[in-house]
Design an enzyme around this catalytic site. Structure first.
Site, PDB file in Angstrom:
ATOM      1  N   LYS A 164      32.564  94.621  16.589  1.00 18.99           N
ATOM      2  CA  LYS A 164      32.859  93.233  16.908  1.00 18.99           C
ATOM      3  C   LYS A 164      33.438  92.486  15.617  1.00 18.99           C
ATOM      4  O   LYS A 164      34.536  91.633  15.783  1.00 18.99           O
ATOM      5  CB  LYS A 164      31.394  92.468  17.328  1.00 18.99           C
ATOM      6  CG  LYS A 164      30.858  93.135  18.536  1.00 18.99           C
ATOM      7  CD  LYS A 164      29.761  92.200  19.041  1.00 18.99           C
ATOM      8  CE  LYS A 164      28.805  92.163  17.966  1.00 18.99           C
ATOM      9  NZ  LYS A 164      28.109  93.308  17.482  1.00 18.99           N
ATOM     10  N   GLU A 168      24.455  85.974  10.030  1.00 21.78           N
ATOM     11  CA  GLU A 168      25.048  86.897   9.640  1.00 21.78           C
ATOM     12  C   GLU A 168      24.685  87.120   8.244  1.00 21.78           C
ATOM     13  O   GLU A 168      24.185  86.424   7.654  1.00 21.78           O
ATOM     14  CB  GLU A 168      26.819  86.821   9.630  1.00 21.78           C
ATOM     15  CG  GLU A 168      27.301  86.740  11.050  1.00 21.78           C
ATOM     16  CD  GLU A 168      26.860  88.167  12.053  1.00 21.78           C
ATOM     17  OE1 GLU A 168      27.050  89.132  11.531  1.00 21.78           O
ATOM     18  OE2 GLU A 168      26.118  87.714  12.955  1.00 21.78           O
ATOM     19  N   ARG A 169      24.768  88.488   7.930  1.00 20.38           N
ATOM     20  CA  ARG A 169      24.314  88.981   6.422  1.00 20.38           C
ATOM     21  C   ARG A 169      25.344  88.277   5.718  1.00 20.38           C
ATOM     22  O   ARG A 169      26.666  88.188   5.804  1.00 20.38           O
ATOM     23  CB  ARG A 169      24.490  90.376   6.551  1.00 20.38           C
ATOM     24  CG  ARG A 169      23.721  91.026   7.491  1.00 20.38           C
ATOM     25  CD  ARG A 169      23.965  92.549   7.447  1.00 20.38           C
ATOM     26  NE  ARG A 169      23.191  93.077   8.791  1.00 20.38           N
ATOM     27  CZ  ARG A 169      23.544  93.094   9.883  1.00 20.38           C
ATOM     28  NH1 ARG A 169      24.675  92.601  10.245  1.00 20.38           N
ATOM     29  NH2 ARG A 169      22.790  93.518  10.830  1.00 20.38           N
TER      30      ARG A 169
END
Length: 462
Positions: free
Chosen positions: A158, A184-185
């Site tokens: 993705k 998100e990281r």
């Protein structure tokens, strides 16, 4: 207006305002004692408990708060800086830079809570936005000014697909690109920022990040902050905006955490009872108006690869185009791992796409669907047991499957394959040639990770 903290329950804070409570969704500030230089903790009002008491979610961590501390009401919602000064920058939920640069100054500060444009102001999506990615342009074309969803489980591509979009569209179209990272990281956000700098597209882009390590209140409000900036470029600057979000599921997850902390009874599969209106607050603002367009591409993580999960299913009604990434296709080594059967677009019709495009896409879908139906028979009995017509169909379907793979510009250094941008006309020409039987004599492997059909024929020539 001043208040006093009366209770702290993790990220939820209760306060008493003797002069009357602030309004719902209003921002409150708590100044940390002993350090006036430290930014105050921001809270957002979610419940009125009585005529003077409110319950608020912290947009930050509450370690160090104590009962009896003073709280100041700001008199309105959280404000986010919106202006050209934000371009080229990486900002947090409050508009503060996280890229090591100077603070954003000179930009107007706009409230993050705003009603969506009225129906009379909105314009429907029109025209197809070519991405140069064969399988998308052919089977699930993107509408200009519409909403696109990328659905997929963990590790199916993705984020890579999202990065390829922003690279292609920033190079091909003179618009503004905004990336909203929700939950998100930090590694992914840093890689994304560095890649955009390396590709020379950061000057017309801005990143707004609410990282995985942040409190649920921040992750829950990051999309609204990013949308406020997108609305500024659409309405005040009259620009076309590409809005990318990774990941809508993390936004739903953060809302669920806030809902649980507020003591609301859960709904289906444990999700918050306010799931639908919370998604609508985000999606209904990502629209195109007479002043400018917002084309939004949103990644949606599919938990346990269950496309029927309530959080995933709630996003579908808002979208014009649905692109589903499949773990089975990724396991075959076919990238981008897009499932041609589940990926759909409202714009794949003769009026919008044109008769030849529609016919070629329909025939391609029929071949791939029939091949999937026959795959179990082939696995058990072999392709020789099929009828002559089915053997021809399988041969062409396998060539179509390989032809719709494509190397990306963003993965050149990892794969060693030069990225390809394939115009839609060339994609239609290539699929039509395979469907008509012109390419039956070309070996199947010659189609894998190529661009146009001319390149396939050239590589397979003796």
């Amino acid at each position: 207006m001043e208040g006093i903290i009366t209770a702290i329950h993790g990220d939820i804070v209760e306060m008493d305002f003797p002069g009357g409570p602030p309004g719902l969704l209003h921002a409150l500030e708590v100044q940390w004692p002993g350090d006036e230089r430290k930014a105050p903790l921001v809270l957002e009002v979610h419940d009125h408990l009585s005529e003077t008491k409110v319950r608020a979610a912290a947009l930050g961590f509450t370690q160090g708060l104590k009962r009896g501390m003073s709280v100041r009401a700001t008199g309105g919602p959280l404000l986010f800086p919106a202006g050209t000064e934000c371009l080229g920058r990486v900002l947090d939920n409050f508009g503060s830079p996280v890229d090591g640069g100077p603070p954003v100054t000179g930009a107007r500060r706009l409230p993050i809570h705003r009603p969506p444009p009225g129906l009379e102001e909105q314009v429907p999506p029109s025209g197809i936005l070519e991405t140069g990615i064969k399988v998308i342009d052919l089977l699930a074309p993107f509408p200009k000014g519409g909403k696109i969803g990328l659905f997929g489980g963990a590790g199916v591509g993705k984020t890579v697909l999202l990065m390829e979009f922003i690279y292609k569209i920033a190079k091909m179209y003179s618009g503004i690109s905004l990336f909203c990272g929700v939950g998100e990281r930090i590694r992914e956000g840093h890689e994304f920022w560095r890649e955009m700098q390396r590709r020379g597209i950061m000057e017309n882009a801005a990143l707004v990040l609410g990282q995985m390590s942040e409190s649920p209140g921040i992750r829950f409000r990051t999309p609204l902050s990013a949308i406020t900036l997108a609305e500024f470029f659409r309405d005040s600057m009259r620009r076309d905006v590409l809005f990318l979000m990774d990941n809508i599921y993390r936004f739903v997850q953060a809302g669920n955490e806030v809902s649980v902390l507020l003591g609301r009874l859960p709904s289906r599969v444990g999700y918050q009872p306010t799931l639908a209106p919370e998604l609508a607050q985000v999606e209904e603002r990502l629209v195109s108006t007479k002043k400018g367009t917002i084309t939004s591409v949103q990644a949606i993580y599919v938990p346990a690869d269950d496309i029927t999960d309530p959080a995933v299913a709630a996003v579908f009604p808002h979208l014009d185009t649905t692109v589903v990434l499949s773990r089975e296709i990724a396991a075959k080594g076919l990238y981008p791992a897009i499932d041609p059967m589940l990926s759909k677009s409202k714009f794949l019709n003769p009026e919008e796409a044109g008769g030849r495009h529609y016919e070629t896409a329909s025939r391609t879908g029929e071949h791939l669907a029939r091949y999937r139906e026959l795959s179990d028979v082939i696995a058990m009995l072999g392709v020789e047991e099929l009828s002559a017509s089915d053997r021809v169909l399988v041969k062409r379907a396998r060539r179509l499957e390989a032809f719709l793979t494509q190397p990306f510009f963003l993965t050149e250094e990892f794969t060693g394959r030069k990225g390809r941008h394939v115009p839609l006309a060339d994609t239609i020409e290539g699929c039509a040639a395979i469907l008509s039987g012109e390419a039956d004599s070309v070996p199947e492997e010659a189609f894998f990770m190529k661009g146009t059909i001319k390149e396939v024929f050239a590589r397979s020539a003796p």
